[in-house]
Design a protein around this motif. Structure first.
Motif, short mmCIF file in Angstrom:
data_model
loop_
_atom_site.label_atom_id
_atom_site.label_comp_id
_atom_site.label_asym_id
_atom_site.label_seq_id
_atom_site.Cartn_x
_atom_site.Cartn_y
_atom_site.Cartn_z
N ASP A 88 0.74 -1.41 0.23
CA ASP A 88 -0.22 0.55 0.15
C ASP A 88 1.10 1.05 0.20
O ASP A 88 0.19 2.80 -0.43
CB ASP A 88 -1.14 0.13 1.22
N ASP A 135 3.01 3.11 -1.79
CA ASP A 135 3.79 3.99 -3.26
C ASP A 135 4.44 4.62 -3.36
O ASP A 135 4.46 5.60 -2.67
CB ASP A 135 2.44 4.16 -4.42
N ARG A 193 4.65 8.14 -5.91
CA ARG A 193 4.27 9.40 -5.66
C ARG A 193 4.58 10.59 -4.74
O ARG A 193 5.69 11.60 -4.66
CB ARG A 193 2.69 8.97 -5.52
N ALA A 253 3.10 7.58 -1.52
CA ALA A 253 1.26 7.76 -1.24
C ALA A 253 1.62 6.53 -0.45
O ALA A 253 1.36 5.12 -1.02
CB ALA A 253 0.36 8.06 -1.75
N GLU A 289 -2.36 3.92 0.08
CA GLU A 289 -3.45 3.32 -0.33
C GLU A 289 -4.16 2.82 0.44
O GLU A 289 -3.86 1.91 0.70
CB GLU A 289 -3.13 3.11 -1.68
N ARG A 292 -6.83 0.66 1.72
CA ARG A 292 -8.46 0.35 1.47
C ARG A 292 -8.96 -0.95 2.47
O ARG A 292 -8.47 -1.00 3.15
CB ARG A 292 -7.74 -1.08 0.64
N GLU A 333 -11.93 4.33 1.29
CA GLU A 333 -10.95 4.48 0.41
C GLU A 333 -10.46 5.78 0.32
O GLU A 333 -11.08 6.54 -1.00
CB GLU A 333 -11.20 3.48 -0.58
N ARG A 334 -9.19 6.15 0.23
CA ARG A 334 -8.56 6.75 -0.93
C ARG A 334 -7.37 6.78 -0.20
O ARG A 334 -6.31 6.05 -0.01
CB ARG A 334 -8.99 8.07 0.28
N ASP A 335 -6.23 7.90 -0.71
CA ASP A 335 -4.84 7.51 -1.26
C ASP A 335 -4.54 9.05 -1.30
O ASP A 335 -4.91 9.85 -0.74
CB ASP A 335 -4.13 7.60 -2.90
#
Length: 334
Positions: free
Chosen positions: A163, A165, A168, A170, A172, A174, A190-192
């Motif tokens: 999760d 990343d 970027r 970031a 994530e 979920r 849910e969001r980044d």
């Protein structure tokens, strides 16, 4: 309607089973705690059959709760009891209409609001200490991500290595209820969450040096202990211990306690320190600091996954002076 003899404990178990698929594990735990208190009270008062309950007896339970908890807690408890009684009527354990007679305690707007929050100054002091003495440890990452991302406990707890990343960078978030890590608002949570480069660097260093483990669902948690994903209570204890003033200010107790004899010096009892705070207090602190820094409200709301009205009422702890300064650049002289 003829009632069916039903012990309160049995009715409570059936209600919790009935709600299991509709609510998160945290909410299920809260309901279970309230109903255990209610069924224990029934037992103590020799009420062994739901058929014998009426609105007057339930009101006595409310009075009993108000003797030991804040009005807002009693309000939440009685809302749960009312829903439970409504369910009990559907299984013919109590007379229909009883729930409608239950009075939920009224609380003032001030009673609904918790003022406990971590200030930017305190957060900076705590993170400076952890950065120096506990760099890229579990406790450091826990406080850092709570403060920099403003996320809920369930959000941080449910993160996996994948999760993060790094491009970027970031996180994530979920909703994964089938493998044990639901989010509070389910898929709506849910969001980044974009991370600052400095935060991403510390997280990268943590991942490079930690031992990767796999949980019972075949997932690789972001934060890990020797046995797998840390319990949510462990994350809470990281916050309780790190936020004790004596922990990061050089060993001085601002509350006049002797460090050698203080009951809050142990890992499991750190929450007994008057200065320790919860993960949610860090979330309030993040929101307040973000607003004071001029971050648009809708950006903050989306980032921490809450509505604007909730942000204003429960999370923004800015002083009158701070809120006035935020408005300064938008003022027009006419």
């Amino acid at each position: 309607m003829k009632l069916k003899p039903t012990p309160p404990q049995d009715a409570a178990k059936r209600y919790l089973r009935d709600r299991r698929g509709e609510i998160t594990d945290k909410t299920h735990y809260n309901y279970s705690t309230t109903l255990n208190q209610f069924t224990d009270w029934c037992h103590q008062n020799e009420i062994h059959n739901m058929n014998d309950l009426d609105s007057e007896l339930i009101d006595r339970f409310k009075e009993w709760r108000l003797q030991s908890v804040k009005p807002i807690t009693a309000k939440n408890d009685m809302s749960t009891i009312k829903n439970f009684i409504e369910y009990a009527a559907t299984i013919q354990a109590i007379h229909r209409g009883t729930a409608e007679l239950i009075r939920i305690p009224r609380v003032s707007e001030d009673d609904e609001i918790c003022d406990d929050f971590l200030s930017k100054q305190e957060a900076t002091a705590i993170l400076d200490y952890l950065n120096k003495y506990e760099y890229a440890t579990n406790r450091h990452l826990t406080i850092l991500l709570f403060w920099k991302a403003g996320m809920r406990l369930s959000g941080l707890w449910g993160l996996d290595e994948k999760d993060f990343d790094t491009t970027r960078p970031a996180l994530e978030l979920r909703h994964r209820p089938t493998t044990g890590t639901p989010l509070k608002r389910k898929s709506k949570s849910e969001r980044d969450v974009i991370l600052a480069p400095e935060t991403a660097t510390i997280l990268t260093d943590y991942l490079e040096n930690k031992t990767t483990v796999t949980d019972q669902h075949g997932r690789k948690p972001l934060l890990t202990t020797r046995t797998g994903r840390p319990a949510q209570t462990t994350l809470q204890k990281y916050v309780y211990t790190a936020s004790r003033p004596c922990e990061y200010n050089g060993g001085t107790c601002p509350f006049g306690r002797e460090i050698e004899t203080c009951e809050a010096t142990n890992f499991d009892t750190a929450n007994k320190c008057p200065g320790s705070i919860s993960p949610h207090a860090i979330r309030r602190g993040y929101v307040t600091a973000a607003q004071n820094a001029g971050q648009p409200k809708d950006v903050t709301s989306d980032r921490v996954n809450m509505s604007g009205p909730i942000l204003d009422k429960h999370y923004d702890k800015g002083t009158h002076d701070e809120k006035a300064e935020r408005r300064r650049e938008h003022l027009k002289d006419f």
